[in-house]
Design a protein around this motif. Sequence first.
Motif, short mmCIF file in Angstrom:
data_model
loop_
_atom_site.label_atom_id
_atom_site.label_comp_id
_atom_site.label_asym_id
_atom_site.label_seq_id
_atom_site.Cartn_x
_atom_site.Cartn_y
_atom_site.Cartn_z
N TYR A 30 76.48 26.59 23.96
CA TYR A 30 76.42 27.22 25.29
C TYR A 30 77.73 27.96 25.59
CZ TYR A 30 76.90 27.40 30.38
OH TYR A 30 77.15 27.81 31.67
N TYR A 31 78.86 27.30 25.36
CA TYR A 31 80.14 27.96 25.63
C TYR A 31 80.42 29.09 24.65
CZ TYR A 31 81.44 24.62 29.23
OH TYR A 31 81.48 23.89 30.39
N SER A 32 79.92 28.95 23.42
CA SER A 32 80.09 30.03 22.45
C SER A 32 79.35 31.28 22.89
CB SER A 32 79.59 29.58 21.07
OG SER A 32 79.69 30.62 20.13
N LEU A 33 78.13 31.09 23.40
CA LEU A 33 77.35 32.24 23.87
C LEU A 33 78.02 32.89 25.07
CD1 LEU A 33 74.75 33.81 23.24
CD2 LEU A 33 73.53 32.32 24.83
N LEU B 211 69.11 23.73 28.80
CA LEU B 211 69.07 22.69 27.77
C LEU B 211 70.39 21.92 27.73
CD1 LEU B 211 67.60 21.36 25.36
CD2 LEU B 211 68.60 23.14 23.90
N ALA B 212 71.52 22.63 27.82
CA ALA B 212 72.84 21.97 27.81
C ALA B 212 72.97 21.01 28.99
CB ALA B 212 73.94 23.02 27.84
N HIS B 213 72.54 21.46 30.16
CA HIS B 213 72.59 20.58 31.34
C HIS B 213 71.69 19.37 31.15
CE1 HIS B 213 72.90 19.43 35.56
NE2 HIS B 213 71.58 19.34 35.60
N ARG B 214 70.54 19.60 30.55
CA ARG B 214 69.55 18.51 30.37
C ARG B 214 70.09 17.41 29.45
NH1 ARG B 214 63.30 20.07 29.71
NH2 ARG B 214 62.37 17.99 29.79
N VAL B 215 70.64 17.79 28.30
CA VAL B 215 71.15 16.78 27.37
C VAL B 215 72.43 16.14 27.91
CG1 VAL B 215 70.07 17.83 25.35
CG2 VAL B 215 72.41 18.48 25.96
N CYS C 33 69.15 33.64 24.53
CA CYS C 33 68.44 33.17 25.73
C CYS C 33 69.43 32.34 26.56
CB CYS C 33 67.23 32.34 25.36
SG CYS C 33 65.99 33.23 24.40
N PHE C 34 70.25 33.02 27.34
CA PHE C 34 71.37 32.35 28.02
C PHE C 34 70.88 31.31 29.02
CE2 PHE C 34 74.54 31.92 31.36
CZ PHE C 34 75.68 31.68 30.62
N SER C 35 69.90 31.67 29.85
CA SER C 35 69.46 30.74 30.90
C SER C 35 68.79 29.50 30.29
CB SER C 35 68.50 31.45 31.87
OG SER C 35 67.38 31.96 31.17
N ALA C 36 67.98 29.70 29.23
CA ALA C 36 67.32 28.57 28.58
C ALA C 36 68.33 27.64 27.91
CB ALA C 36 66.30 29.07 27.56
N LEU D 163 67.93 29.29 20.51
CA LEU D 163 68.21 29.95 21.79
C LEU D 163 69.48 30.80 21.69
CD1 LEU D 163 67.38 27.03 24.25
CD2 LEU D 163 65.94 28.99 23.66
N TYR D 164 70.46 30.32 20.93
CA TYR D 164 71.70 31.08 20.74
C TYR D 164 71.40 32.36 19.97
CZ TYR D 164 76.52 32.06 19.31
OH TYR D 164 77.74 32.64 19.10
#
Length: 576
Positions: A346-349, A325-329, A318-321, A313-314
Amino acid sequence: MNSKETCRSELRIALRQLSDRCLYSASKWAGEQLVGIEQDPAKFTPTNTRFQRGSSSIRRRFRTNDITSTPVTGMSYVSTPVLEEDEVIDGDFYLLAKSYFDCREYKRAAHVLRDQNAKKSVFLRCYALYLAGEKRKEEEMIELEGPLGKSDAVNRELVSLERELSTLRKNGTIDPFGLYLYGLVLKNRGNQNLARAVLVESVNSYPWNWNAWTELQSLCTTIEMLNSLNLSNHWMKDFFLASAYQELRMHNESLAKYEYLQGTFSFSNYIQAQIAKAQYCLREFDQVEVIFEELLRNDPYRVEDMDMYSNVLYAKECFSALSYLAHRVFMTDKYRPESCCIIGNYYSLKGQHEKSVMYFRRALKLDKKYLSAWTLMGHEYVEMKNTPAAVDAYRRAVDINPCDYRAWYGLGQAYEMMGMPFYALHYFKKSVFLQPSDSRLWIAMAQCYETDQLHLLEDAIKCYRRAANCNDKEAIALHQLAKLHCELGRPEEAAFYYKKDLERMEDEEREGPNMVEALLFLAQHCRTHKRLEEAEVYCTRLLDYTGPEKEMAKNMLRGMRSESSFPSMDVEHFPP
């Protein structure tokens, strides 16, 4: 009994035997494969029938016919052993020791079994001592050097365990689980050849212990070592070979093995994750994304392997996906190393590199040998222009796994940033040796050869050719090949590559300065060689652009009209 029923029966027995010996990761693996065997269709609803054979979303587009398989899946030449201690009720001491073990009180568990001589009790006692030594080693490492520091701490139980298990093996009083532990001890002591031999004994006599296969795989660093193993024919051997091929970067062979295993284990999430891993290494990101989406639908609380999904995703931005995923885990298990890596990505993106590093460091506090976190943290330090920290992170990664091409590539990038192309080239060569199918590595090597310090343009051309043959998705190689040939005074070769680059840009419907450059060179080249009709086509296309190239195209058209019998064109009325 058909092959599926044979596998199911064997795995059920193995699942109990592995759990009884506190080999929980191996029993989990066995349980996942057990439920991965295709069930009676009458008992399954349509929502359960995922990953059907033939599904276009997960099936390979090719087959590898030269892979030698073991006999038909489930047709085992090794009968399921009923170990002698399994035939009687566990003793009171064993049950107490197992309770202590499950509470991570390893020394107490070993002490309870000090006078028990049954093979099952001997294994649990030795295994408890081994884990007690590992636990103490981790504590010493933190005490001496901090959570991410280097330390010379060792497992102090290894010497006595090696002596005891060696004696048991010589006396013939050791069981397959004891052999597994003996192989693990030998590996940690650096005796790799004997460790391989002992682990082969273990898996040949009891093939359902995936932990033993995993340790054996880590000792097979070349295909020659793998082929030299004298393994019994059993369907577990196919799982081992598929995994070993993947680690040896034989991804097509690995995919063929997993496809073969899907004949029986049609619903195995493990197999699907391994297929995704192989396709990730082949940079087939769209296929990988489809598989992981399906895995999460069927196993919504899965964290294992999801860090690889976050890498995809990175890469696809795909920012929203990735945010989802980050919220889910995070909600599932935020203190898993995989979860920390996903949040770090996520924060890197988002461009928040300091926060990203914080999460990668958290992952490493949870698992100091978590390879992805070291490599990704190195990438973040590169983005932050902190090259010394990046070099340290990449070096820690290659210390853990010298076959990690990403870490070698990162080292090359770091030294390139420091203006040290000779060092950079050394590390790029290591990375491309490990992953010769990745065009980015060849391009990095070529750019190193192009630097003023090296200026080895012929070597750069060779690298760009390899990149072009490795499906260069960034479309860099063809353009650079054209420019280099032009610089070296080879107009025919330059025209060939400019034309190929132009065709690719047209197929991908891309515009930009590279297209203008290609059209201008080809127009001038065709005019020089009196191919005026072709030159007219390129010049006419240049008239659609603004800038000096448009005026150059107009001048060429006027010149061609005046110097030959070229058909008259009203150049003055071309669009302004």
